[in-house]
Structure formats: structure tokens, C-alpha cells
Design a protein around this motif. Sequence first.
Motif, PDB file in Angstrom:
ATOM      1  N   ASP A 296     -13.263 -16.875   8.477  1.00 18.78           N
ATOM      2  CA  ASP A 296     -13.761 -15.763   7.667  1.00 18.78           C
ATOM      3  C   ASP A 296     -12.721 -15.328   6.642  1.00 18.78           C
ATOM      4  O   ASP A 296     -11.521 -15.460   6.868  1.00 18.78           O
TER       5      ASP A 296
ATOM      6  N   ASP B 159     -12.211 -12.264   5.760  1.00 11.87           N
ATOM      7  CA  ASP B 159     -11.786 -10.868   5.934  1.00 11.87           C
ATOM      8  C   ASP B 159     -10.497 -10.694   6.737  1.00 11.87           C
ATOM      9  O   ASP B 159     -10.125  -9.590   7.072  1.00 11.87           O
TER      10      ASP B 159
ATOM     11  N   GLN C 179      -9.948 -11.203   9.720  1.00 12.46           N
ATOM     12  CA  GLN C 179     -10.119 -10.833  11.124  1.00 12.46           C
ATOM     13  C   GLN C 179      -9.662 -11.987  12.000  1.00 12.46           C
ATOM     14  O   GLN C 179      -9.312 -11.817  13.145  1.00 12.46           O
TER      15      GLN C 179
ATOM     16  N   ARG D  34     -11.004  -5.471  10.365  1.00 11.74           N
ATOM     17  CA  ARG D  34     -11.291  -5.834   8.992  1.00 11.74           C
ATOM     18  C   ARG D  34     -10.328  -5.090   8.075  1.00 11.74           C
ATOM     19  O   ARG D  34     -10.138  -3.881   8.216  1.00 11.74           O
TER      20      ARG D  34
HETATM   21 MG    MG Z   1     -15.552 -10.158   9.861  1.00 11.81          MG
END
Ligand code: MG
Length: 313
Positions: A94, A96, A98, A201
Amino acid sequence: MKLSFVVPCFNEQGNVGNFYKRVEEVFRNSKYSYEYIFVNDGSKDQTYEKLKLLVNIYTNANIKVINFSRNFGKESAMYAGLQASKGEYVVIIDADLQQDPAYVVNMMKAIEEEPSYDSVAAFQENRHEGKILKTFKSWFYHLINRISEVEFVDGASDFRLLRRNMVDAILALPERNRFSKGIFSWVGFKTLYMPYEVHDRVNGQSSWSFWKLFRYAVEGFVSFSMTPLRIATFFGLVFSLLAFLYLVFVVIQTICFGIQIAGYATIICLILLIGGIQLFCLGIIGEYLARNYIEAKQRPIYVVKDIISTRED
Ligand code: MG
Ligand code: UDP
């Protein structure tokens, strides 16, 4: 090319730059050659502009940006990314942050040391989620593992490292309704599960609402949205429940006050109950039919508006 980073991005303007920096921090001095495949999944913010900036600034890096014509969903973005990837290994991660790119180093180590494994999947040992959501997710996994032919691992995310042979197997599945958790396990191969901590996030917000998760779960069970058919399912459930409650009420009423009009209540309850169940079943058939309809149309999984890249190929 040793490693490809496939990064689906939807409204990640605040993250893509940091993501790139973090990967560079971890991988610049590693022994691996690597490329970035960013898939801009119809973001409504400045994600594409930020990605363009990366391509224009870091001309020595190997960056490709696939820009979708609209939002097609993470599943489609992953598919497009896998298709464009050239690496011997591909990691889906991802944007983001994370999922810390530092884990990818461990994943690479693990798969290189163990040639019998074809994939390394990161899974969350401890979910940072609300109790209710956790409960629903655990029900989902429980149920789906009972009724499904493939195995779903609770906590396993799409954060995975795949060997080329597995990527090719995944790409060979042409279905439009892509439930990746199921696809990953359907293709088989040997997967090593590696625990990881999910970070919060950094910017933006998760695009998962409870309803989205519910739909995703239905997708998993029936393996798109045909809302009217789903309404039939919903009504079926509600009427069944109402009829059941009424049934309980009538039983208690009958016990306490005796029979008022003989047989009347029973008939009403039964009509509602059976009607509800019938609608419910019709809804389920509808779910399958709807998917059949979508598959039959043979539409592409995604539509690309443009592609930009630091390399010409
Ligand atoms: Mg995420
Ligand atoms: N994403 C995407 N298309 C979508 C929704 C999400 O490409 O329609 C991407 C998003 O940019 C992120 C990843 O998929 O990189 C995971 O999404 P999100 O962070 O919203 O999910 P969560 O981490 O909460 O599971």
C-alpha cells in the motif's frame, strides 16, 4: 530486474512522496535492482500530479505510473500493476505507509533462503481495529473457511511478495470479480506467513467503510454490485426476522391470553417467513447471476488513460 513494487494508489497525495523516500531509504544500498509500478486508481486529489513529479525528478530511478481513467478498485489496480511488473519477485504494497517497506527486506530474505516458497504473505497478529469490526472479521473467516474450497488466513493482507511463477498464475485468471484473497490461495503454491505490525495511516483516510467491507465479504462468498438483487436479499432477511419476532410475540400472546382467531396468526407468520426465506434465496441466486452477467460481458478489468515512466520501453 529483481524486484517490482506494485503500489495501488487512491487519493494518496500526502503519501506517495513519503512512500518513495522510505523505499529508497531501505533499498537504495541493497543488493537488489528494483522498479516502482504506481497505479493511480482514479484518485480525486493530486496523487497523479505527485506521481508525475516523482517521475520528473528521480529520472535515475525506475518508476512507472499507470493512470486509470477512473476508480476501478484496488483489485483492478493490483492486476494492472502485476501485468506491468518485470521483476523476478513482485511485492504488492500500500502507498499509505501502513505497511513498512522495511518488511520487504525480510520477505526477500525469507524467499531467497527458502526456494520451496513461492510467496511470502504478511499477516497481522494484532489488529488495531475496533472490537465489533474484529468480531465481524473473525466470523467472516470462520464462515468462509467452512464453505469455501480454498483457505483464507485471518489477518493476511494483500501485502505479499510473489515469485514470478505465481504472478503469472494470478495473471492467467481472467475473472472480473477479483477477490484477491481467494485468488492467492486458489492458485496454490507455497506461502510463508510472516507476522507484521500495521502502522497508522500517515495521511489521508482509509477508503474502507463498514459497508464496503460487507460488500467485499459478499464478494468473497459468491466470488460486483447488483444492488437491486442485494435489496431482495436484504428484504428477505428483514422479513424473516420480523416474522420470527412476531412469531415469538404470538406464541407468548397465545399462552397468556389464549387463541383469539384460530389459525390466523400462524398463517400470517408462515406466509411472511416463507416469503422472506424465498426472497433471501432468490437474492443469493441473483448474486451469482449478476456475476455471471458481468463476466459474460467480458469488459476489461481496467481502462488506462495514460502511462508515464522514467524508462522507455
Ligand atoms: Mg491503508
Ligand atoms: N486503493 C486503491 N483503490 C481503491 C481503494 C484503495 O488503489 O479503490 C489503495 C490505497 O491507495 C492504498 C491501498 O489500496 O494504497 C489500501 O487502501 P486503504 O489504505 O484505504 O485500506 P486499508 O489500509 O484501510 O485496508
